[in-house]
Design an enzyme around this catalytic site. Structure first.
Site: not given
Length: 240
Positions: A79, A98, A100, A168
Site C-alpha cells: 500500500e 495509514h 486501522h 477499511h
C-alpha cells in the site's frame, strides 16, 4: 543518506512507528512515511514490517511513484501507493499515516459522521471525507495497492488532514511528522469519545470556527513538542 538531516529524519520515523503502535493507532498492519528532507521527490518508509518492531535498518527510500531506491531483497508495503499519491498531490505534506484504529472503524461502516467532539479532536478537521473504492473500482482486495487507487484516495482527501477509507481504515497527513502523528492519535481518541457519548443522548460537536482556531493552536510548535515528549516516553524513548 549520510547527512545529519537524513539521519534525524530516519530516527524520527522509527520513533513515530513505535509511538503509533504504543498509542494503539497502528497495530500489526498500517504504516507511516516521511518525505525526504533534502529530496522532495522521494520519501522514507519502512520495509514491510510490524510498526512496533521497526528499526533504522528497516527504513527504505522510495521515489514518488513507489519505486524503491535499493530494495536489496526486502519485502515492501503493497500500500505504498497511498503515500506516493498523497505526496504527489500535496507538495506541502511531509508525512502520511495509514491505520486501522479500532474506534475509527465504526465510522467507515455506518452513516455516522466522524466530527470533532472535544478540543483535541479538532486537528482531524471539521469534516472528514469518505473514500469508497467501490465507486471507481468495484470489488477489490480492499487494499490501496496501485497508483490509480492511490490517486483516487488522494482526490478524496483533497486539502484535508484526514480521510476515511470505507470498510477499511483511515489516513492522516501533516506538514510535519509530529503533526501527522498528533492528528492520527487524536482522531482515534475523538472517535472513541463519540462512540462513548452517543448512548447518553445527542452529541454536541465543535463549531467550524472552534475547529479552525483550536487546530491552529494545537498544531503549533509548543503543543507538538509537549505531546511528542509524552509519547516518546511512553514508547520507551524518554531521555534519549
Amino acid at each position: 543518506m549520510s547527512s545529519d538531516a537524513v539521519a534525524h529524519a530516519i530516527r524520527e520515523l522509527v520513533i513515530a512507528n513505535r509511538i503509533l503502535a504504543r498509542e494503539d493507532v497502528i497495530d500489526d498492519f498500517g504504516h507511516v512515511s516521511l518525505r525526504h528532507p533534502e529530496r522532495p521527490d522521494r520519501y522514507f518508509l519502512s520495509r514491510s514490517r510490524s510498526p512496533v518492531a521497526v528499526t533504522s535498518d528497516d527504513i527504505m527510500e522510495f521515489e514518488l511513484d513507489g519505486t524503491p531506491i535499493a530494495q536489496n531483497g526486502r519485502r515492501i508495503y503493497s500500500e505504498r501507493a497511498i503515500h506516493s499519491a498523497i505526496f504527489m498531490a500535496r507538495p506541502e505534506v511531509r508525512a502520511v499515516i495509514h491505520h486501522h484504529a479500532r474506534p475509527v472503524i465504526p465510522f467507515t461502516v455506518t452513516k455516522l459522521e466522524l466530527k470533532p467532539v472535544f478540543h483535541m479532536g479538532s486537528v482531524m478537521g471539521a469534516e472528514v471525507p469518505m473514500w469508497d473504492s467501490q465507486d471507481e473500482f468495484g470489488d477489490t482486495n480492499m487494499l490501496v495497492d496501485d497508483l490509480p487507487r492511490g490517486h483516487s484516495l488522494a482526490r478524496a482527501l483533497g486539502q484535508n488532514r484526514s480521510v476515511l477509507l470505507a470498510r477499511h481504515g483511515a489516513c492522516n497527513v501533516g506538514t510535519s511528522l509530529r503533526a501527522a502523528v498528533f492528528t492520527a492519535v487524536y482522531m482515534k481518541d475523538n472517535a472513541a469519545m463519540v462512540l462513548a457519548s452517543l448512548p447518553h443522548g445527542p452529541v454536541t460537536y465543535l463549531t467550524p470556527g472552534e475547529v479552525e482556531k483550536t487546530a491552529t493552536m494545537l498544531l503549533s510548535d509548543m503543543p507538538l513538542a509537549r505531546a511528542w515528549d509524552y509519547w516518546i516516553t511512553r514508547a520507551g524513548f524518554g531521555g534519549v
